[in-house]
Design a protein around this motif. Structure first.
Motif, short mmCIF file in Angstrom:
data_model
loop_
_atom_site.label_atom_id
_atom_site.label_comp_id
_atom_site.label_asym_id
_atom_site.label_seq_id
_atom_site.Cartn_x
_atom_site.Cartn_y
_atom_site.Cartn_z
N ARG A 159 0.75 -0.98 0.17
CA ARG A 159 -0.21 -0.10 0.05
C ARG A 159 0.84 1.34 0.01
NH1 ARG A 159 -3.03 2.44 -2.28
NH2 ARG A 159 -4.78 3.58 -1.43
N ARG A 160 1.94 1.22 0.81
CA ARG A 160 2.90 2.52 0.77
C ARG A 160 4.31 2.15 0.80
NH1 ARG A 160 2.09 3.73 6.10
NH2 ARG A 160 3.56 5.39 5.90
N VAL A 161 5.10 3.00 0.12
CA VAL A 161 6.24 2.55 0.38
C VAL A 161 6.99 4.38 0.50
CG1 VAL A 161 8.65 2.59 -1.19
CG2 VAL A 161 6.57 1.07 -1.68
N VAL A 162 7.89 4.07 1.60
CA VAL A 162 8.31 5.39 2.49
C VAL A 162 10.05 5.15 2.06
CG1 VAL A 162 8.77 6.72 4.38
CG2 VAL A 162 6.77 5.26 3.96
N PHE A 163 10.62 6.36 1.58
CA PHE A 163 12.23 6.38 1.81
C PHE A 163 12.59 7.48 2.08
CE2 PHE A 163 10.20 7.50 -2.42
CZ PHE A 163 10.96 8.63 -2.82
N VAL A 164 13.75 7.49 2.65
CA VAL A 164 14.62 8.85 3.42
C VAL A 164 15.82 9.07 2.59
CG1 VAL A 164 15.59 9.52 5.41
CG2 VAL A 164 13.74 8.00 5.54
N ASN A 165 16.00 10.18 2.07
CA ASN A 165 17.13 10.73 1.48
C ASN A 165 18.20 10.81 2.35
OD1 ASN A 165 18.63 11.57 -0.59
ND2 ASN A 165 17.84 13.69 -0.67
N ARG A 166 19.57 10.87 1.62
CA ARG A 166 20.64 11.27 2.48
C ARG A 166 20.90 12.61 2.88
NH1 ARG A 166 26.82 10.94 -0.19
NH2 ARG A 166 28.03 11.01 1.71
N LYS A 167 21.78 12.69 3.89
CA LYS A 167 21.60 14.10 4.66
C LYS A 167 22.57 15.07 3.61
CE LYS A 167 23.19 16.27 9.03
NZ LYS A 167 24.03 16.03 10.40
N ILE A 168 23.58 14.72 3.13
CA ILE A 168 24.28 15.71 2.26
C ILE A 168 24.51 14.99 0.86
CG2 ILE A 168 25.93 16.27 4.24
CD1 ILE A 168 28.12 14.56 2.91
N TRP A 169 24.80 16.03 -0.25
CA TRP A 169 24.47 15.49 -1.62
C TRP A 169 22.95 15.19 -1.65
CZ3 TRP A 169 28.44 17.29 -4.53
CH2 TRP A 169 29.71 17.15 -3.97
N GLU A 170 22.19 15.99 -1.11
CA GLU A 170 20.79 15.57 -1.08
C GLU A 170 20.34 15.78 -2.57
OE1 GLU A 170 21.10 19.63 0.53
OE2 GLU A 170 22.43 17.89 0.65
N GLY A 171 20.85 16.56 -3.21
CA GLY A 171 20.18 16.88 -4.56
C GLY A 171 20.22 15.79 -5.65
N ARG A 172 21.27 14.76 -5.28
CA ARG A 172 21.36 13.82 -6.21
C ARG A 172 20.10 12.82 -6.10
NH1 ARG A 172 27.19 11.34 -3.81
NH2 ARG A 172 28.50 12.81 -5.04
N LEU A 173 19.07 12.90 -5.43
CA LEU A 173 17.72 12.53 -5.47
C LEU A 173 16.78 12.95 -6.21
CD1 LEU A 173 16.45 9.45 -4.25
CD2 LEU A 173 15.62 10.86 -2.67
N HIS A 174 16.66 12.36 -7.47
CA HIS A 174 15.73 13.00 -8.31
C HIS A 174 15.22 12.06 -9.21
CE1 HIS A 174 18.77 13.21 -11.46
NE2 HIS A 174 19.54 13.49 -10.63
#
Length: 269
Positions: free
Chosen positions: A186-201
């Motif tokens: 039903r749901r998928v949750v994910f947590v980004n990294r603290k630094i170089w955070e803009g890489r997640l897109h």
């Protein structure tokens, strides 16, 4: 509907054709659940009467099943197979009589997955196997303990930005979580990294019955991500599968870095 007149525990026997071993499954009457409780129903069968002995073999033979209930609805006795745990009403004699498999292991934080003989947490991804398109292997950053996919399913997001799943820089990097069996996701949750955070897109999140066919869509994160951003995506209705894939879809080489992934069913567990 009154509880079926059976003993507290029922025993179902099955002789395998290639093995004379007797397989035994124990069921315990737990109370009643409402007829409207549809969460986590794997399958249902029409019975000739409301005996738990008629429903139990269906659950016994489906190793994802760890509970069933029997309802009398529209003039028929219906056996509903479930996984997970439902909220029960122990002293009620109405609605649907509910039975649970007596597990081989005590699983206070979740439920017993019979197909694997292990406990599963309510967060289905927790401590599940993870495979990645590549594992970050730059020795200059070894102290950050980045790379191993298990870091994304260990139940922890560290404030020091260590222990995150991390691929090498590549075209369309991906990470896949193996839930060990097919669940309604039903749901998928994910947590980004603290630094170089803009890489997640441009992150596509899908669910598949195999690790090659991901046909159920959960969401698309445009990004760019922010520091330790937590993203919660709702999947399509009736999305059932074993594998959850998170993949950056742009062809320009990029790193995929995720500090935690959580997967939830729509079960009340």
């Amino acid at each position: 509907m009154k509880p079926p007149s059976v003993a507290q525990f029922m025993y179902v026997f099955l002789f395998r054709n290639t093995n004379p071993e007797v397989i035994i499954t124990h069921f315990s009457y737990r109370g009643s659940v409402p007829e409207t409780a549809q969460a986590c129903v794997i399958n249902n069968f029409t019975l000739s009467n409301g005996s738990g002995h008629l429903c139990a073999p269906y659950c016994h033979n489906d190793f994802l099943c760890n509970a069933f209930d029997i309802c009398f609805t529209k003039g028929q006795h219906v056996c509903r197979l479930r996984y997970g745990k439902m909220e029960v009403f122990p002293h009620s004699t109405s609605d649907c009589a509910y039975f649970e498999v007596v597990p081989e292991l005590s699983c206070p934080e979740g439920f017993f997955l019979r197909s694997r003989g292990v406990c599963k947490n309510n967060n289905l991804a927790l401590k599940s196997p993870v495979i990645m398109s590549s594992v970050f292997d730059d020795p200059d950053y070894a102290d950050f303990r980045h790379g191993d996919g298990s870091f994304a399913v260990n139940g922890e997001v560290r404030s020091d930005d260590k222990e995150c799943a991390h691929t090498n820089e590549e075209s369309q990097p991906w990470l896949t979580v193996d839930l060990l069996d097919q669940f309604y996701v039903r749901r998928v949750v994910f947590v980004n990294r603290k630094i170089w955070e803009g890489r997640l897109h441009d992150l596509n999140v899908t669910v598949g019955t195999t690790n090659m066919a991901f046909i159920c869509f959960c969401g698309f994160f445009i990004g760019p991500g922010t520091s330790h951003q937590r993203v919660d995506m709702a999947c399509e209705e009736n999305c059932r599968g074993r594998y959850v894939r998170l993949q950056i879809t742009t062809p320009v080489p990029e790193f995929l870095q995720l500090c935690e992934i959580e997967v939830y069913s729509d079960c009340n567990i």
